[in-house]
Write a protein that holds these residues in place. Sequence first.
Motif, PDB file in Angstrom:
ATOM      1  N   UNK A 160       0.794  -1.233   0.000  1.00 17.00           N
ATOM      2  CA  UNK A 160       0.000   0.000   0.000  1.00 17.00           C
ATOM      3  C   UNK A 160       0.826   1.283   0.000  1.00 17.00           C
ATOM      4  N   UNK A 161       1.910   1.259   0.743  1.00 14.26           N
ATOM      5  CA  UNK A 161       2.757   2.459   0.784  1.00 14.26           C
ATOM      6  C   UNK A 161       3.271   2.827  -0.596  1.00 14.26           C
ATOM      7  N   UNK A 162       3.504   1.793  -1.330  1.00  9.24           N
ATOM      8  CA  UNK A 162       4.073   1.988  -2.669  1.00  9.24           C
ATOM      9  C   UNK A 162       2.985   2.394  -3.655  1.00  9.24           C
ATOM     10  N   UNK A 163       1.838   1.769  -3.526  1.00  8.54           N
ATOM     11  CA  UNK A 163       0.741   2.003  -4.467  1.00  8.54           C
ATOM     12  C   UNK A 163       0.204   3.429  -4.359  1.00  8.54           C
ATOM     13  N   UNK A 164       0.050   3.895  -3.127  1.00  4.88           N
ATOM     14  CA  UNK A 164      -0.503   5.239  -2.935  1.00  4.88           C
ATOM     15  C   UNK A 164       0.564   6.293  -3.207  1.00  4.88           C
ATOM     16  N   UNK A 165       0.246   7.147  -4.167  1.00  3.71           N
ATOM     17  CA  UNK A 165       1.233   8.149  -4.546  1.00  3.71           C
ATOM     18  C   UNK A 165       0.483   9.393  -5.001  1.00  3.71           C
ATOM     19  N   UNK A 166       1.215  10.300  -5.625  1.00  2.32           N
ATOM     20  CA  UNK A 166       0.560  11.514  -6.102  1.00  2.32           C
ATOM     21  C   UNK A 166       0.671  11.596  -7.610  1.00  2.32           C
ATOM     22  N   UNK A 167      -0.265  12.303  -8.174  1.00  2.00           N
ATOM     23  CA  UNK A 167      -0.306  12.437  -9.631  1.00  2.00           C
ATOM     24  C   UNK A 167       0.767  13.416 -10.100  1.00  2.00           C
ATOM     25  N   UNK A 168       1.569  13.025 -11.064  1.00  2.00           N
ATOM     26  CA  UNK A 168       2.609  13.933 -11.555  1.00  2.00           C
ATOM     27  C   UNK A 168       2.026  15.158 -12.253  1.00  2.00           C
ATOM     28  N   UNK A 169       0.790  15.082 -12.670  1.00  2.11           N
ATOM     29  CA  UNK A 169       0.154  16.215 -13.358  1.00  2.11           C
ATOM     30  C   UNK A 169      -0.356  17.241 -12.364  1.00  2.11           C
ATOM     31  N   UNK A 170      -1.120  16.746 -11.355  1.00  2.00           N
ATOM     32  CA  UNK A 170      -1.817  17.689 -10.486  1.00  2.00           C
ATOM     33  C   UNK A 170      -1.428  17.576  -9.018  1.00  2.00           C
ATOM     34  N   UNK A 171      -0.641  16.602  -8.675  1.00  2.00           N
ATOM     35  CA  UNK A 171      -0.242  16.456  -7.272  1.00  2.00           C
ATOM     36  C   UNK A 171      -1.309  15.840  -6.390  1.00  2.00           C
ATOM     37  N   UNK A 172      -2.443  15.555  -6.993  1.00  2.00           N
ATOM     38  CA  UNK A 172      -3.518  14.939  -6.225  1.00  2.00           C
ATOM     39  C   UNK A 172      -3.244  13.469  -5.961  1.00  2.00           C
ATOM     40  N   UNK A 173      -4.103  12.857  -5.127  1.00  2.00           N
ATOM     41  CA  UNK A 173      -3.896  11.450  -4.805  1.00  2.00           C
ATOM     42  C   UNK A 173      -4.041  10.571  -6.044  1.00  2.00           C
ATOM     43  N   UNK A 174      -3.190   9.561  -6.105  1.00  2.00           N
ATOM     44  CA  UNK A 174      -3.213   8.678  -7.264  1.00  2.00           C
ATOM     45  C   UNK A 174      -2.687   7.320  -6.853  1.00  2.00           C
ATOM     46  N   UNK A 175      -2.985   6.329  -7.693  1.00  2.00           N
ATOM     47  CA  UNK A 175      -2.545   4.962  -7.422  1.00  2.00           C
ATOM     48  C   UNK A 175      -1.588   4.498  -8.513  1.00  2.00           C
ATOM     49  N   UNK A 176      -0.545   3.801  -8.074  1.00  2.64           N
ATOM     50  CA  UNK A 176       0.392   3.269  -9.070  1.00  2.64           C
ATOM     51  C   UNK A 176      -0.219   2.073  -9.790  1.00  2.64           C
ATOM     52  N   UNK A 177       0.143   1.930 -11.044  1.00  2.00           N
ATOM     53  CA  UNK A 177      -0.164   0.713 -11.788  1.00  2.00           C
ATOM     54  C   UNK A 177       0.553  -0.434 -11.079  1.00  2.00           C
ATOM     55  N   UNK A 178      -0.162  -1.515 -10.837  1.00  2.05           N
ATOM     56  CA  UNK A 178       0.466  -2.607 -10.089  1.00  2.05           C
ATOM     57  C   UNK A 178       0.883  -3.786 -10.964  1.00  2.05           C
ATOM     58  N   UNK A 179       0.563  -3.723 -12.266  1.00  4.08           N
ATOM     59  CA  UNK A 179       1.051  -4.778 -13.155  1.00  4.08           C
ATOM     60  C   UNK A 179       2.505  -4.490 -13.530  1.00  4.08           C
ATOM     61  N   UNK A 180       3.208  -5.561 -13.816  1.00  2.00           N
ATOM     62  CA  UNK A 180       4.590  -5.394 -14.277  1.00  2.00           C
ATOM     63  C   UNK A 180       4.656  -5.725 -15.761  1.00  2.00           C
ATOM     64  N   UNK A 181       5.782  -5.377 -16.357  1.00  2.00           N
ATOM     65  CA  UNK A 181       5.924  -5.583 -17.798  1.00  2.00           C
ATOM     66  C   UNK A 181       6.401  -6.989 -18.122  1.00  2.00           C
ATOM     67  N   UNK A 182       5.917  -7.491 -19.226  1.00  2.00           N
ATOM     68  CA  UNK A 182       6.414  -8.742 -19.805  1.00  2.00           C
ATOM     69  C   UNK A 182       7.942  -8.665 -19.907  1.00  2.00           C
TER      70      UNK A 182
END
Length: 818
Positions: free
Chosen positions: A481-503
Amino acid sequence: MRRYNPSEIEPKWQQIWEEQKVNEVAVDKDKIKTYAAGMFPYPSGAGMHAGHAFGYTIVDVIARFYRQHGHNVLNPMGWDTFGLPAENYAIKTGTSPQVATATNIANFKKQFKRMGMSIDWSREINTSDPEYYRWTQWIFTKLFERGLAYQKESLQWWCPVDKTVLANEQVEAGHCWRCGTLVEKKAMKQWFFKITEYADSLLEEIPSLDWPQKIKTAQTNWIGRSVGAEIEFAVDGSDDFITVFSTRPDTLFGASFVVLAPEHTLATKLAAGDFKDAAEAYIKEAVKKSEIERTNDTKEKTGVFTGSYAVNPATGEKVPVWVADYVLGGYGTGAVMAVPAHDERDFAFAEKFNLPIIDVIAADPEFGTESVTAEADAAKIYSGEGILINSGQFDGTSTSDAREQIVAWLEQRSLGRAKTTYRMRDWLISRQRYWGAPIPVVHCEVHGAVAVPESQLPVVLPEIEDFAPKGDGKSALARAEDWVNTTCPECGGPALRETDTMDGYACSSWYLLRYTDPKNAEKAWDPETVNYWNPLDFYVGGDHAVAHLLYVRFWTHVFKDMGLVDFKEPVKKLVYHGYINAEDGTKMSKSKGNVVDPLDVIEQGYGADALRTYVLFMGPLELDSSWDSRGIGGIYRFLNRVWTLVQEYSAAEKSFTGNDDAVRTLQHKTIRKVTADYRDLGFNTAIAALMEYVNELYKYKVDGFSDETWGDALRTLVQMLAPIAPHMSDELWVQLGGEVLVQQATWPTWDEALTVENTITVAVQVNGKIRGEIEITKDMEAEAVKELALSHENVLKFVTGEPKKVIYVPGRLVSIVV
RNA sequence: GCGGAUGUGGUGGAAUUGGUAGACACGCUAGUCUUAGGAACUAGUGCCUCCGGGCGUGAAGGUUCAAGUCCUUUCAUCCGCACCA
């Protein structure tokens, strides 16, 4: 006399090479560059097997051969570390993938070094290193900017055991490429790379590649370009249209029914009247069935009438709309017009369900516009080219002309258009797994999916305790959760990280570029450096026909369009080698306990040089072979003979021997042969020629050794053996008076004049049968040779009277016809 | 079904433009020698033979003075993709 002892000399030279950093290279525009690499290994816990030894020996021999030609040779190595096996192994053993990977790399590296690989280790890369995947993520964001990375909800392959989605390329006959489990279809929102936008670009370049035809064909088929048309069939009594895709618009007049895939959006909607219940039941059942069940049973077609009709835009006739699972939801438009007279599948379907069959093509122009249907055997389906019949104003037109004319005619009425479709789908890159490069995207309530800006890269994969997937369709990262919860680079508002990884294939789609500038902390690569070394001159591997080799091309095409590189194709020559099987001819596998570990072979006393020589001598590169523990004994014997010959020469009293001319001719012939074989990657025959050379020298040595000629002949031998057996060669090179390392001395050249022997044996044929041999001198006139042949004792027995014809093939044979 | 290969001794495999089929190696046979070794070296090793020769590159035809190689037909094995419209 010193005995050949590889376990003593090999580590010694490996240390010298390392200390002198002889394999570390830099950009040098005054030299010809050669860039050779093997497909980097996935460092598994099992370590290397004979197949690895084979592939990487090939690379090393190429690298050393060109180094000996004075080229600036880049031969790098790295580790493809992300992916399922490492994560599954980690889950099983409870160690973190980071730790397990580091151990495995150390093991592999030890093996590479002990095999004497001339690798520039200062360029070592590792795809799971944040300093590497930072740039993989950066490339993702660039693709995202260009609209080449996008998210969409769709039905995808899902492996219920590995609990992740898979790309099309990773599904082998309906089974997961990693664990072999039957895959399922699952609707999920996923990330894709738009490789289909590059389908034509990728296709166009295939003919220019110096790759095995097999791979080129596989890629062409995989892309599967089909040129045809989309045609609109209006639904009778409704505003809906069914759009079908067909490569044969010329057969439109023969379209007697329309078939929808069960997944088609109109399928359920069109289920009507008395047929509604049955149709809906069929659709429900078909969608549920796994793809493998559907495609497995290709003989018996199933389907159901919807109760609705559509209008054939050419004839205006009403045609029934059916639903059948032989039509694939994911290809074309998911709907086809059925022309049973000219398509096998449609024919089988029409026969089974008693649907009309209308002939619209006459195979033979002599039939003119007259129908051949009436009397023709009903079972005869003609899918070739011909002349149109029963096709209104198009009667008499050739099928190829009709394809264009009918599409144009439809286009005028907005009922169709030319269309090209591809078998290839976009590359699904989301993985619901922990051990991969995080997709550098943040989901903001306001701005949606936002790419992480360059300044915030890398998005580091957090180290977590429990990284096993739980089957909820999310990777373990979702629980950090600490990692997932972040801020939006556009507006600084609350945002969630994409949790899928790349092939993992994303990471390996650009490593060949990173090798050339591996430590660059400012950017993925410096263009000048990359353009110096790339494209790769030799890429050696024995796996992957489409997946990796298509992706790496795709990314490079994109980089070219982005102006990041000057070339479109990343690999000039692809060297595709076969497998090495176990002694019993089956595939080597840990569970069967038949794996040949190269290190074991070396440590048994044969040494790395013998191992290297043996794997190359087994056969041509592209052929599969089976390990033969007796075979390496023969190679060891050969190396011993080389060693002994040099020892004997060194110890001998030198004198003029009378065999100098013969030795020199042999030497020059061998240089010519072996050099050509190396260049053509015919290592097995190069080794055979060197063996022959040694065998011949053994015959000559009974007359004693002369200093100069024999010294030359033996130095040549050592130089030509050096790419394959580098340790022994360096040792003997010094012994023969060489001042630098063999790889720094110039490759021997031959003098064409010196390759010709003074006397040549020529065969004599009478009526195509060999009847004798004559010895001629190298300057002998053709007439004299013919005369000599005709006077040969045994030949005379077969030649009665005047011969009809005498043919002389210079230096080869005389053919007498009587 | 479509596509891609590959068929040569007991085995792995060699054979520029059509030009002495079987290089090289494994294995096998016989011999030599010895500090009995993972030896080494020498000779032999496609098949048949009435010892003249005959037959031999998956099979059958063809072109040619000459075919493993080119052409036609066919069989077998392996691999890739597989209802892609």
